[in-house]
Motif scaffolding. Structure first.
Motif, PDB file in Angstrom:
ATOM      1  N   ASN A 409       0.797  -1.223   0.000  1.00 58.72           N
ATOM      2  CA  ASN A 409       0.000   0.000   0.000  1.00 58.72           C
ATOM      3  C   ASN A 409       0.831   1.276   0.000  1.00 58.72           C
ATOM      4  O   ASN A 409       0.278   2.367   0.160  1.00 58.72           O
ATOM      5  N   TYR A 410       2.159   1.122  -0.174  1.00 58.38           N
ATOM      6  CA  TYR A 410       3.006   2.320  -0.098  1.00 58.38           C
ATOM      7  C   TYR A 410       4.062   2.329  -1.200  1.00 58.38           C
ATOM      8  O   TYR A 410       4.549   1.275  -1.631  1.00 58.38           O
ATOM      9  N   VAL A 411       4.397   3.527  -1.650  1.00 57.35           N
ATOM     10  CA  VAL A 411       5.555   3.737  -2.505  1.00 57.35           C
ATOM     11  C   VAL A 411       6.390   4.848  -1.875  1.00 57.35           C
ATOM     12  O   VAL A 411       5.901   5.620  -1.030  1.00 57.35           O
ATOM     13  N   ALA A 412       7.648   4.910  -2.299  1.00 51.85           N
ATOM     14  CA  ALA A 412       8.521   5.998  -1.835  1.00 51.85           C
ATOM     15  C   ALA A 412       9.156   6.655  -3.049  1.00 51.85           C
ATOM     16  O   ALA A 412       9.424   5.995  -4.063  1.00 51.85           O
ATOM     17  N   GLN A 413       9.362   7.963  -2.924  1.00 48.70           N
ATOM     18  CA  GLN A 413      10.001   8.720  -4.002  1.00 48.70           C
ATOM     19  C   GLN A 413      11.003   9.694  -3.377  1.00 48.70           C
ATOM     20  O   GLN A 413      10.817  10.119  -2.229  1.00 48.70           O
ATOM     21  N   PRO A 414      12.052  10.048  -4.109  1.00 46.79           N
ATOM     22  CA  PRO A 414      12.965  11.064  -3.574  1.00 46.79           C
ATOM     23  C   PRO A 414      12.236  12.395  -3.409  1.00 46.79           C
ATOM     24  O   PRO A 414      11.324  12.710  -4.183  1.00 46.79           O
ATOM     25  N   ILE A 415      12.619  13.137  -2.390  1.00 45.81           N
ATOM     26  CA  ILE A 415      12.022  14.464  -2.188  1.00 45.81           C
ATOM     27  C   ILE A 415      12.579  15.406  -3.253  1.00 45.81           C
ATOM     28  O   ILE A 415      13.786  15.620  -3.335  1.00 45.81           O
ATOM     29  N   ILE A 416      11.689  15.906  -4.092  1.00 41.61           N
ATOM     30  CA  ILE A 416      12.082  16.801  -5.185  1.00 41.61           C
ATOM     31  C   ILE A 416      11.842  18.243  -4.761  1.00 41.61           C
ATOM     32  O   ILE A 416      10.769  18.576  -4.242  1.00 41.61           O
ATOM     33  N   GLN A 417      12.833  19.071  -4.962  1.00 48.04           N
ATOM     34  CA  GLN A 417      12.642  20.503  -4.707  1.00 48.04           C
ATOM     35  C   GLN A 417      11.816  21.084  -5.847  1.00 48.04           C
ATOM     36  O   GLN A 417      12.334  21.356  -6.941  1.00 48.04           O
ATOM     37  N   LEU A 418      10.521  21.224  -5.620  1.00 46.05           N
ATOM     38  CA  LEU A 418       9.650  21.770  -6.653  1.00 46.05           C
ATOM     39  C   LEU A 418      10.129  23.168  -7.041  1.00 46.05           C
ATOM     40  O   LEU A 418      10.705  23.890  -6.223  1.00 46.05           O
ATOM     41  N   SER A 419       9.860  23.550  -8.258  1.00 43.78           N
ATOM     42  CA  SER A 419      10.239  24.897  -8.694  1.00 43.78           C
ATOM     43  C   SER A 419       9.482  25.942  -7.885  1.00 43.78           C
ATOM     44  O   SER A 419       8.446  25.659  -7.269  1.00 43.78           O
ATOM     45  N   THR A 420      10.025  27.148  -7.890  1.00 49.36           N
ATOM     46  CA  THR A 420       9.396  28.249  -7.154  1.00 49.36           C
ATOM     47  C   THR A 420       8.919  29.319  -8.127  1.00 49.36           C
ATOM     48  O   THR A 420       9.446  29.462  -9.236  1.00 49.36           O
ATOM     49  N   VAL A 421       7.915  30.055  -7.678  1.00 50.97           N
ATOM     50  CA  VAL A 421       7.384  31.182  -8.454  1.00 50.97           C
ATOM     51  C   VAL A 421       7.200  32.359  -7.501  1.00 50.97           C
ATOM     52  O   VAL A 421       7.068  32.169  -6.280  1.00 50.97           O
ATOM     53  N   PRO A 422       7.174  33.572  -8.025  1.00 54.52           N
ATOM     54  CA  PRO A 422       6.926  34.724  -7.152  1.00 54.52           C
ATOM     55  C   PRO A 422       5.475  34.771  -6.684  1.00 54.52           C
ATOM     56  O   PRO A 422       4.551  34.576  -7.475  1.00 54.52           O
ATOM     57  N   CYS A 423       5.289  34.998  -5.389  1.00 53.22           N
ATOM     58  CA  CYS A 423       3.951  35.115  -4.794  1.00 53.22           C
ATOM     59  C   CYS A 423       3.894  36.375  -3.940  1.00 53.22           C
ATOM     60  O   CYS A 423       4.890  36.740  -3.302  1.00 53.22           O
TER      61      CYS A 423
END
Length: 486
Positions: A409-423
């Motif tokens: 019931n589980y998978v694992a993935q590397p933690i990806i640094q999602l891109s950033t945008v100005p807010c």
């Protein structure tokens, strides 16, 4: 970066792809928006932020978050600065999504008929048999044009290398498209000149394309197909979207109690008697669709609906049983499906995924949790997710017990640094992490997308969790036709 009133404190983060800024310069496709923003002061931005909130509130654009069995009605947080993607990048994404959905539709048709992909050893039968959303009741049912996934939301992220990756395939009842459309309408009100001067591709024809596809799916023997949207009702978290789409397409919104099945045909109750339904765009999960077949206690579905579906007397959109294809353990095999069914190289890459039913993958995950995110294979909305770099020792000890009880019931993935945008947050423009959910429609004439999607934003500084149910917000997504040179 040039100094100005509100952009001079914008922080570029090392090892993270910022959509606006490349550590030295403003990216070319952001130049027009940047030049406008740098001439606005905090008060002007705050006024626009306040106006956007009032527009959402006055139009009742909300969603419901459930906590402790209580539903809380909320405005979906909206950040006023648009996220911008070049037309060239989008065109490549569109090709990749179309390729992926073509393979997924072939997979669903195969898995509910011949099952060649299992016989040929591409995917193990055990993986499919253990999938809770593999619906045995759908086996052998023929669907119009062999299309199972009519409406999808493919979640994409951009990694620190600047490339887009597929994070998830949402193939059952993906939500959020109404916010994509409403975000654009609000942006038109708060930045009319900026929108007009940026050569932004339109998204407003999404309801028209969806309506056309729903009509095309009906039997050719019906001259004027009757289409309805089936909603669980006003307490559903996405009820606003159900009403929005019904209004935009000019079709009726119904609940299960409004429908009845007679002689394997579906009818809606009207003041003039029964009226046959030919296409149902359902926003009700499989388990609740038909109490004679699935959950007996369901009050949301229609008794006998599956018998009418099996006879081909009604089209259900999306098809029954799609959940097997967006199981997070099956997701890892989509590149194999593309090669197997299409003999093509995947255009869009997956995130590397460890299936914890594999003892070696489980051992690796338990030893390297700080660098991984663990996900439940059959939950969505950010639920059942463990961020390994944020969990404390006690929480991890409890989580490990649950994972080891049922690693399938589980998978694992590397933690990806999602891109950033100005807010625009608290009077400043700051980077926040985002993902992107484009909405693709599959019909008899192929896969169609409007140029845009729902950009979801992790509003908390440093957070990588963008889900609205976990406090995330959204942005308008602009696809613009200027050369990408960054």
């Amino acid at each position: 970066m040039a100094k100005n009133h509100i952009l001079n404190e914008y922080i570029y983060r090392e090892n993270t792809w910022d959509e606006m800024y490349d550590s030295k310069n403003i990216r070319k496709h952001y130049s027009n928006v940047f030049s406008i923003l740098k001439n606005l002061d905090v008060d002007s931005m705050s006024n626009r932020h306040r106006l956007a909130g009032e527009l959402f509130l006055n139009q009742g654009i909300t969603f419901t978050v459930y906590n402790n069995n209580e539903g809380i009605e909320r405005i979906f947080p909206f950040d006023i600065i648009p996220r911008i993607i070049t037309g060239a990048e989008w065109d490549e994404l569109e090709k990749g999504i179309a390729q992926r959905l073509t393979a997924l539709n072939l997979f669903l048709n195969d898995i509910y008929h011949e099952q060649n992909i299992l016989h040929d050893g591409i995917i193990s039968p055990e993986l499919i048999a253990s999938c809770p959303h593999y619906t045995r009741e759908a086996y052998g049912i023929d669907v119009p044009y062999n299309i199972y996934v009519h409406i999808s939301g493919i979640d994409l992220i951009r990694g620190s290398d600047g490339k887009f990756y597929v994070l998830e395939d949402n193939l059952r009842t993906p939500s959020g498209v109404s916010y994509m459309l409403e975000n654009r309408e609000v942006t038109k009100r708060i930045f009319p000149d900026m929108l007009a001067s940026s050569n932004v591709r339109s998204i407003s024809h999404y309801p028209m394309i969806l309506h056309e596809i729903l009509l095309e799916l009906a039997s050719s023997q019906v001259s004027a197909p009757y289409i309805v949207i089936l909603t669980p009702g006003m307490f559903n978290s996405a009820y606003y979207e159900h009403t929005f789409l019904a209004k935009q397409m000019g079709v009726d919104l119904v609940e299960g109690r409004d429908l009845v099945v007679d002689n394997h045909k579906v009818y809606t109750k009207t003041t003039n008697g029964l009226k046959q339904v030919h296409v149902i765009y359902r926003r009700v999960d499989d388990d609740f669709l038909d109490p004679l077949v699935f959950r007996q206690e369901s009050l949301l579905g229609v008794p006998g609906l599956l018998s009418a579906y099996r006879k081909g007397n009604v089209v259900i959109v999306n098809a029954v049983g799609n959940g097997v294809a967006d199981d997070k353990a099956v997701y890892a095999h989509v590149p194999d499906m593309i090669k197997y069914y299409l003999n093509e190289t995947p255009i869009l890459n997956n995130i590397p995924t460890y299936q914890l039913s594999d003892p070696d993958a489980l051992k690796y995950t338990l030893s390297n949790i700080n660098n991984l995110v663990v996900k439940s294979t059959n939950q969505s909305g950010g639920y059942g997710m463990i961020m390994g770099n944020a969990i404390d020792d006690n929480e991890w000890a409890k989580a490990k017990i649950e994972i080891e009880k049922n690693p399938r019931n589980y998978v694992a993935q590397p933690i990806i640094q999602l891109s950033t945008v100005p807010c625009f947050i608290n009077g400043k423009i700051e980077p926040r992490h985002v993902d992107l959910r484009p909405y693709a429609l599959c019909g008899p004439h192929g896969v169609k997308l409007v140029s845009g999607g729902l950009t979801r934003v992790a509003l908390t500084e440093g957070s990588l969790v963008v889900n609205s149910s976990q406090g995330g917000g959204s942005k308008d997504t602009w696809i613009i036709d200027t050369p990408s040179t960054n």
